[in-house]
Motif scaffolding. Structure first.
Motif, PDB file in Angstrom:
ATOM      1  N   ASP A  58      -9.671  -0.491  -3.582  1.00  0.00           N
ATOM      2  CA  ASP A  58      -8.145  -0.681  -3.844  1.00  0.00           C
ATOM      3  C   ASP A  58      -7.587   0.681  -4.639  1.00  0.00           C
ATOM      4  O   ASP A  58      -6.563   0.925  -4.380  1.00  0.00           O
ATOM      5  CB  ASP A  58      -7.984  -2.024  -4.773  1.00  0.00           C
ATOM      6  CG  ASP A  58      -8.248  -3.046  -3.819  1.00  0.00           C
ATOM      7  OD1 ASP A  58      -8.476  -2.776  -2.446  1.00  0.00           O
ATOM      8  OD2 ASP A  58      -8.413  -4.294  -4.399  1.00  0.00           O
ATOM      9  N   ALA A  59      -8.382   1.210  -5.693  1.00  0.00           N
ATOM     10  CA  ALA A  59      -7.931   2.216  -6.431  1.00  0.00           C
ATOM     11  C   ALA A  59      -7.891   3.391  -5.561  1.00  0.00           C
ATOM     12  O   ALA A  59      -6.679   4.034  -5.479  1.00  0.00           O
ATOM     13  CB  ALA A  59      -8.946   2.396  -7.548  1.00  0.00           C
ATOM     14  N   LYS A  97      -3.811   1.318  -4.075  1.00  0.00           N
ATOM     15  CA  LYS A  97      -2.879  -0.056  -4.184  1.00  0.00           C
ATOM     16  C   LYS A  97      -2.879  -0.367  -5.866  1.00  0.00           C
ATOM     17  O   LYS A  97      -3.799  -0.040  -6.584  1.00  0.00           O
ATOM     18  CB  LYS A  97      -4.128  -1.222  -3.780  1.00  0.00           C
ATOM     19  CG  LYS A  97      -4.173  -1.311  -2.312  1.00  0.00           C
ATOM     20  CD  LYS A  97      -4.695  -2.482  -1.894  1.00  0.00           C
ATOM     21  CE  LYS A  97      -4.898  -2.731  -0.223  1.00  0.00           C
ATOM     22  NZ  LYS A  97      -5.566  -3.739  -0.165  1.00  0.00           N
ATOM     23  N   THR A  98      -1.868  -1.025  -5.957  1.00  0.00           N
ATOM     24  CA  THR A  98      -1.637  -1.621  -7.378  1.00  0.00           C
ATOM     25  C   THR A  98      -2.639  -2.877  -7.516  1.00  0.00           C
ATOM     26  O   THR A  98      -2.687  -3.596  -6.833  1.00  0.00           O
ATOM     27  CB  THR A  98      -0.164  -2.219  -7.521  1.00  0.00           C
ATOM     28  OG1 THR A  98       0.730  -1.040  -6.982  1.00  0.00           O
ATOM     29  CG2 THR A  98       0.051  -2.329  -8.965  1.00  0.00           C
ATOM     30  N   GLU A 125       0.891  -1.260  -0.046  1.00  0.00           N
ATOM     31  CA  GLU A 125      -0.129   0.118  -0.221  1.00  0.00           C
ATOM     32  C   GLU A 125       0.969   1.224  -0.078  1.00  0.00           C
ATOM     33  O   GLU A 125       0.541   2.261  -0.439  1.00  0.00           O
ATOM     34  CB  GLU A 125      -0.867   0.090   1.189  1.00  0.00           C
ATOM     35  CG  GLU A 125      -2.220  -0.656   0.990  1.00  0.00           C
ATOM     36  CD  GLU A 125      -2.928  -0.542   2.301  1.00  0.00           C
ATOM     37  OE1 GLU A 125      -2.888   0.277   3.138  1.00  0.00           O
ATOM     38  OE2 GLU A 125      -3.742  -1.651   2.391  1.00  0.00           O
ATOM     39  N   LYS A 126       2.192   1.158   0.454  1.00  0.00           N
ATOM     40  CA  LYS A 126       2.684   2.392   0.655  1.00  0.00           C
ATOM     41  C   LYS A 126       3.513   2.549  -0.451  1.00  0.00           C
ATOM     42  O   LYS A 126       4.449   3.595  -0.458  1.00  0.00           O
ATOM     43  CB  LYS A 126       3.770   2.057   1.829  1.00  0.00           C
ATOM     44  CG  LYS A 126       3.220   1.975   3.230  1.00  0.00           C
ATOM     45  CD  LYS A 126       3.957   2.053   4.413  1.00  0.00           C
ATOM     46  CE  LYS A 126       3.031   1.730   5.656  1.00  0.00           C
ATOM     47  NZ  LYS A 126       2.019   0.630   5.691  1.00  0.00           N
ATOM     48  N   LYS A 127       3.742   1.668  -1.510  1.00  0.00           N
ATOM     49  CA  LYS A 127       4.558   1.873  -2.698  1.00  0.00           C
ATOM     50  C   LYS A 127       3.939   1.582  -4.050  1.00  0.00           C
ATOM     51  O   LYS A 127       2.736   0.415  -3.902  1.00  0.00           O
ATOM     52  CB  LYS A 127       5.863   1.451  -2.722  1.00  0.00           C
ATOM     53  CG  LYS A 127       5.835   0.052  -2.233  1.00  0.00           C
ATOM     54  CD  LYS A 127       7.436  -0.457  -1.915  1.00  0.00           C
ATOM     55  CE  LYS A 127       7.512  -2.110  -1.902  1.00  0.00           C
ATOM     56  NZ  LYS A 127       7.235  -2.791  -3.043  1.00  0.00           N
ATOM     57  N   PHE A 169      -4.275  -5.378 -10.860  1.00  0.00           N
ATOM     58  CA  PHE A 169      -4.220  -5.647 -12.285  1.00  0.00           C
ATOM     59  C   PHE A 169      -4.630  -4.539 -13.259  1.00  0.00           C
ATOM     60  O   PHE A 169      -3.959  -4.202 -14.229  1.00  0.00           O
ATOM     61  CB  PHE A 169      -4.817  -7.015 -12.484  1.00  0.00           C
ATOM     62  CG  PHE A 169      -4.261  -8.229 -12.130  1.00  0.00           C
ATOM     63  CD1 PHE A 169      -4.516  -8.977 -11.349  1.00  0.00           C
ATOM     64  CD2 PHE A 169      -3.296  -8.591 -13.059  1.00  0.00           C
ATOM     65  CE1 PHE A 169      -3.735 -10.154 -10.776  1.00  0.00           C
ATOM     66  CE2 PHE A 169      -2.415 -10.006 -12.595  1.00  0.00           C
ATOM     67  CZ  PHE A 169      -2.671 -10.716 -11.630  1.00  0.00           C
ATOM     68  N   VAL A 170      -5.856  -4.026 -12.838  1.00  0.00           N
ATOM     69  CA  VAL A 170      -6.264  -3.064 -13.911  1.00  0.00           C
ATOM     70  C   VAL A 170      -5.503  -1.726 -13.779  1.00  0.00           C
ATOM     71  O   VAL A 170      -5.268  -1.156 -14.917  1.00  0.00           O
ATOM     72  CB  VAL A 170      -7.700  -2.632 -13.353  1.00  0.00           C
ATOM     73  CG1 VAL A 170      -8.318  -1.585 -14.050  1.00  0.00           C
ATOM     74  CG2 VAL A 170      -8.711  -3.888 -13.586  1.00  0.00           C
ATOM     75  N   LYS A 171      -4.829  -1.541 -12.658  1.00  0.00           N
ATOM     76  CA  LYS A 171      -3.813  -0.406 -12.441  1.00  0.00           C
ATOM     77  C   LYS A 171      -2.788  -0.513 -13.433  1.00  0.00           C
ATOM     78  O   LYS A 171      -2.284   0.412 -14.193  1.00  0.00           O
ATOM     79  CB  LYS A 171      -3.599   0.270 -11.121  1.00  0.00           C
ATOM     80  CG  LYS A 171      -2.783   1.208 -11.074  1.00  0.00           C
ATOM     81  CD  LYS A 171      -2.532   1.772  -9.675  1.00  0.00           C
ATOM     82  CE  LYS A 171      -1.745   2.757  -9.524  1.00  0.00           C
ATOM     83  NZ  LYS A 171      -1.073   2.848  -7.765  1.00  0.00           N
ATOM     84  N   LEU A 172      -2.176  -1.768 -13.279  1.00  0.00           N
ATOM     85  CA  LEU A 172      -1.029  -2.223 -13.959  1.00  0.00           C
ATOM     86  C   LEU A 172      -1.298  -2.340 -15.592  1.00  0.00           C
ATOM     87  O   LEU A 172      -0.318  -1.915 -16.440  1.00  0.00           O
ATOM     88  CB  LEU A 172      -0.344  -3.476 -13.473  1.00  0.00           C
ATOM     89  CG  LEU A 172       0.658  -3.435 -12.508  1.00  0.00           C
ATOM     90  CD1 LEU A 172       1.102  -4.811 -11.898  1.00  0.00           C
ATOM     91  CD2 LEU A 172       1.908  -2.582 -12.552  1.00  0.00           C
ATOM     92  N   HIS A 173      -2.197  -3.003 -15.928  1.00  0.00           N
ATOM     93  CA  HIS A 173      -2.280  -3.428 -17.232  1.00  0.00           C
ATOM     94  C   HIS A 173      -3.762  -2.623 -18.337  1.00  0.00           C
ATOM     95  O   HIS A 173      -3.752  -2.879 -19.346  1.00  0.00           O
ATOM     96  CB  HIS A 173      -2.527  -4.891 -17.267  1.00  0.00           C
ATOM     97  CG  HIS A 173      -1.476  -5.702 -16.767  1.00  0.00           C
ATOM     98  ND1 HIS A 173      -0.449  -5.765 -17.163  1.00  0.00           N
ATOM     99  CD2 HIS A 173      -1.367  -6.354 -15.486  1.00  0.00           C
ATOM    100  CE1 HIS A 173       0.631  -6.355 -16.360  1.00  0.00           C
ATOM    101  NE2 HIS A 173      -0.178  -6.860 -15.432  1.00  0.00           N
TER     102      HIS A 173
END
Ligand code: GRG
Length: 293
Positions: free
Chosen positions: A239-240, A244-245, A163-165, A247-251
């Protein structure tokens, strides 16, 4: 096979099992036992216990033999949800469409209800399979590994630390393989063990669980980004918001959906390698992908 009615039938077996294998609500102290039943019987898809029953069926397990294992994994899963919702973790108000345990009761009662469900899962396995000590040992070992510090709890810890990075794709995979896939894998393996599956079939079940777990989590991220509170039964978009990272945020959404399809295809392929009639399990995989499209 009529998938929706078979799913309803299996879920109803689970509901009866939960009622049968949990201490009655008026057991002393009643507040604790009420809280255990409140969270456990609040609803939920019953995915993990249904996977236990359906997998045991593949290996022609004796009727009813897998039910205690199915109830045990749902108790364990529910403990993890209660604790995940606590103010010191996700601090959520809604779970399974109802107020979370600490909102309905209080924080200490919720914590203890989670502890009690976790402990009850292992007591149930020890008691219900006592006449088959080798099986009892294998079931307890499997569930303990899946729920322990290297898997479920480790995944949760890694999730909190992330959560912190910004998590890297490898870190995100570690979180999801352990926080989500471990219990799905364990459900399939518990069913296989009760049914007497050999080592090769257990390895195939693990592979199917790994793939299904990833597909399920990716779809959970997609739903979290796209569905509303009423559909989810929990707070969407948390989560957003927490940075938080996912799958949706990454991809992105489209690639996440494709990734979910790829992992569910791999799960389907693994199920095809197993003996027995795998139509229900394969339809279950498909239904989980469809819920996010
Ligand atoms: C506190 C040790 C500990 C672990 C918590 C379960 C969990 C780990 C966190 C909940 C948040 C989350 C997104 C977990 C991933 C697994 C997941 C999607 C859980 C929800 O499972 P469903 O959708 O829930 O099967 P129902 O309510 O249908 O049983």
């Amino acid at each position: 096979m009529d998938f929706p009615s078979e799913l309803r039938r299996q879920a109803a077996v689970v509901e009866r099992g939960l009622d049968q294998y949990l201490p009655p609500a008026d057991t002393r102290p009643a507040r604790l036992h009420e809280a255990m039943r409140y969270s456990l019987q609040a609803g939920g898809k019953r995915l993990r216990p249904v996977l236990v029953l359906a997998t045991a069926d593949l290996f022609a397990a004796q009727l009813g033999a897998a039910l205690p294992a199915a109830v045990a994994i749902e108790c364990l899963h529910t403990y993890s949800l209660i604790h995940d919702d606590l103010p010191c973790m996700d601090n959520d108000d809604l779970r399974r469409g109802q107020p979370t345990a600490h909102r309905q009761f209080d924080e200490a009662t919720a914590l203890l209800a989670g502890d009690a469900l976790l402990t009850h899962a292992f007591a149930l396995l020890a008691e219900s399979y006592a006449a088959q000590p080798v099986l009892a040992h294998a079931l307890i070992r499997e569930l303990a590994d899946a729920a322990g510090s290297r898997r479920l709890i480790g995944g949760q810890m890694a999730d909190l630390l992330a959560e912190k990075k910004d998590a890297t794709p490898a870190e995100l995979e570690f979180i999801h393989l352990n926080k989500t896939a471990a219990m799905i894998e364990a459900a399939l393996v518990l069913g296989g063990l009760v049914g007497g599956a050999d080592a090769a079939a257990i390895a195939t079940l693990r592979r199917a669980g790994h793939e299904l777990g990833l597909a399920f989590q990716i779809m959970d991220d997609v739903l979290d980004a796209t569905a509303d509170r009423a559909t989810l039964g929990k707070t969407p978009g948390k989560d957003a918001k927490a940075g938080k990272t996912t799958f949706v945020k990454l991809h992105g959404l489209a690639t996440s959906r494709q990734l979910a399809q790829a992992h569910s295809a791999a799960a389907r392929a693994a199920f095809h390698e197993l003996p027995g009639d795998t139509a229900f399990l394969i339809a279950l995989v498909d239904s989980l992908v469809i819920r996010s499209s």
